[in-house]
Design an enzyme around this catalytic site. Sequence first.
Site, PDB file in Angstrom:
ATOM      1  N   GLU A 259     -27.139 -22.556 -11.714  1.00 35.56           N
ATOM      2  CA  GLU A 259     -28.158 -22.767 -12.558  1.00 35.56           C
ATOM      3  C   GLU A 259     -28.971 -24.211 -12.144  1.00 35.56           C
ATOM      4  O   GLU A 259     -28.153 -25.102 -11.856  1.00 35.56           O
ATOM      5  CB  GLU A 259     -27.560 -23.203 -13.898  1.00 35.56           C
ATOM      6  CG  GLU A 259     -28.542 -23.657 -15.091  1.00 35.56           C
ATOM      7  CD  GLU A 259     -27.736 -24.196 -16.501  1.00 35.56           C
ATOM      8  OE1 GLU A 259     -28.507 -24.262 -17.452  1.00 35.56           O
ATOM      9  OE2 GLU A 259     -26.258 -24.278 -16.076  1.00 35.56           O
ATOM     10  N   LYS A 322     -34.723 -18.751 -19.553  1.00 34.46           N
ATOM     11  CA  LYS A 322     -33.653 -19.024 -20.396  1.00 34.46           C
ATOM     12  C   LYS A 322     -33.974 -18.927 -21.944  1.00 34.46           C
ATOM     13  O   LYS A 322     -34.956 -19.531 -22.321  1.00 34.46           O
ATOM     14  CB  LYS A 322     -32.750 -20.092 -20.116  1.00 34.46           C
ATOM     15  CG  LYS A 322     -31.521 -20.406 -21.105  1.00 34.46           C
ATOM     16  CD  LYS A 322     -30.942 -21.839 -20.488  1.00 34.46           C
ATOM     17  CE  LYS A 322     -29.340 -21.871 -21.094  1.00 34.46           C
ATOM     18  NZ  LYS A 322     -28.981 -22.990 -20.676  1.00 34.46           N
ATOM     19  N   CYS A 372     -26.134 -19.987 -17.734  1.00 33.22           N
ATOM     20  CA  CYS A 372     -25.235 -20.832 -18.505  1.00 33.22           C
ATOM     21  C   CYS A 372     -24.705 -20.218 -20.202  1.00 33.22           C
ATOM     22  O   CYS A 372     -23.968 -19.236 -20.152  1.00 33.22           O
ATOM     23  CB  CYS A 372     -25.901 -22.253 -18.637  1.00 33.22           C
ATOM     24  SG  CYS A 372     -24.700 -23.346 -19.424  1.00 33.22           S
TER      25      CYS A 372
END
EC number: 2.3.1.269
Length: 496
Positions: A259, A322, A372
Site C-alpha cells: 500500500e 480504495k 489495507c
Amino acid sequence: MYKTKIICFLLGILSGLVFAPTFFIPALFTFSYLCYIVQKSQNWQAAAKFGYLFGFGHFLSGMYWISIGVSVYIADFWWAIPFALFGLPIILAFFISTNCTLSFFAKNNKYYQLIFCLLWVLFEWIRSWICTGLPWNLIGYAFSFSEILIQPLSITGIYGLSFIVIYIATSAYPVFSKNFTKLKILLASSMLILTVMVIYGAMRVSTNPTHFTDIKVRLVQPSIPQTAKWDEEEFWHNLMLHINLSEKLEPTDLIIWSEAALVVPDDIPQVKLELLNMLNSTNAILITGGISDNKKHGDKFELYSAMYALDKNNHKLFEYHKSHLVPFGEYMPLKKILPFKKLTHGLIDYKEGNGGLVYIKKYHLKIKPLICYESIFPNFVQTNNEIADVIINITNDSWYGKSSGPYQHFHISRSRAVENGLPMIRVANNGISAIVDPVGRIVKKLNLNEINYIQGLIPQKLTTPTIFSQFGNFAMLLPIVFILLIHYLLSLIFDD
C-alpha cells in the site's frame, strides 16, 4: 458491587488476550463469568455497568495498538493519543453493555445463555457497519491460531464462527451458580460442537491440498519506517530499496509492492524510467499501491488511495481505488465540525472508490483487490470463486510497530481466503506478508520487521464455491440452528 466491577474490568482486559498474537485461549472463559454476573445482577442498570466495564477492558487490551499509530507523528497528534487509547474502548464498550442489558431481561429464560450468545453476535454485526463500521477482533478470530478450527468460516462466515466461539466461551457459566445440570448440558454440547469442528476442519484441510497455478509472484516487503515513508529526502532510497528487492535472478511474472509504495505519481519522468528499467530487466508486471487523482483541478480535484498494475511498455493494466477509507486516518468525518487534519500525509482527504474486481489479461487472472483496512469487512470481500481467482491485499502496518495490531490484521485478512475459497496474496510494507492458500494455509510468509521478498506461485482457488461466498451472512443461521438442536436434545437427556 465495587469488587464485582473491578473483577469485570480485569477479566475484560484478560479476555482481550484471546486474539493474535497471544491466542491465550483459557481467557475465553472470562465470558462465562460475564454471562453469570449479568444473570445474577439485581437490576438492568447493574448488568449494564458490569458489561460496560468488561467491554472497556476487552477493547483496551485488544486494541491499544491504535494509539501507537497516532504516536507516529507525535509532535502534531500528541493530544489524540488519549482519545485513541481510551476513547475507542469507551465507545465500543457500549456494544457489550447493551448486550448485557438486554440479556438481563432474559435472565429467567430457560435459554438465557443462548440469548446472550445471539445478542453478542448481533452486536458484532452492528459494529461492522454502524458509523462506517469496525469489525475488528470479532470473537470468532480467537480460533484463527488453528487452520483446522477456522474451516467453518467457509460455511458460516465470521459471524457464524463467532456464535460458535461465544457459545463455547460461556458454557462454564453455570459453575458459578453451582447449577451442575445446566453445566453438563453446556459442556457436553460444547465438546460435541468442537468435535464436529475438528472433524470437519481436518477433512477439509486434508482433502484440499495446496495446488498451484503457473503464475510466479514476488512479494516485496521493505519495512520502511512510517516516519521515513513520506520524507522527501528518503524517497529515492525507499524506491531503490523496492527495486533492489524486486530485481532478482529468479524469473517472475508479477511483482507486488505494498500500500502506497509509490508516494508520488508513476508518470514523473525519473520515477517512470526506474520502474520501466526494472520491469524490462525482470520481464514482469508490477502491481503496486500508490496515490492517484482524477486529473482535475480546483473543487473537482479528487485524491485516491490506489492499487494499479504497470507493464514494461508503460501500460496501466488496471487501477483500483480504495473503497473503505479509515476515518481520521484517510479522511476527517464531520469536517465542518471537527477542525482537525487527517492523520496520514497531506491536507486533502482521500475519496472513496467503487470496489469491484480487476483483470490481468496476459494471465487471465481475475483479482479481488483489497487495500489495507478493506480486508476486515467480510461482506465487502465476499466473492464467489467462480468470478475471481485470487485476493490481493496490500497494506502498511508499519504504523503499529511491534504491537499486536499487525498480527491481528494478518489473521483477520487470512480469514477472508477461507470464507471465499480463494487464495490470498498479502503484501505489507511492514507487517506480515504471505502467500495463503484457499483453506487458509500459510504457504510462505515474511515476519514483522523483515526486509526481504517472497518468491512463489499463486495457489489455485477451490473448484467449487463456498457456502459463505454464495449466501453471505444468511449462512450463519446454519450453526445457530445446529447448536439450538444440540442444546435442546441434550436438555432432554440431562434435565430432571
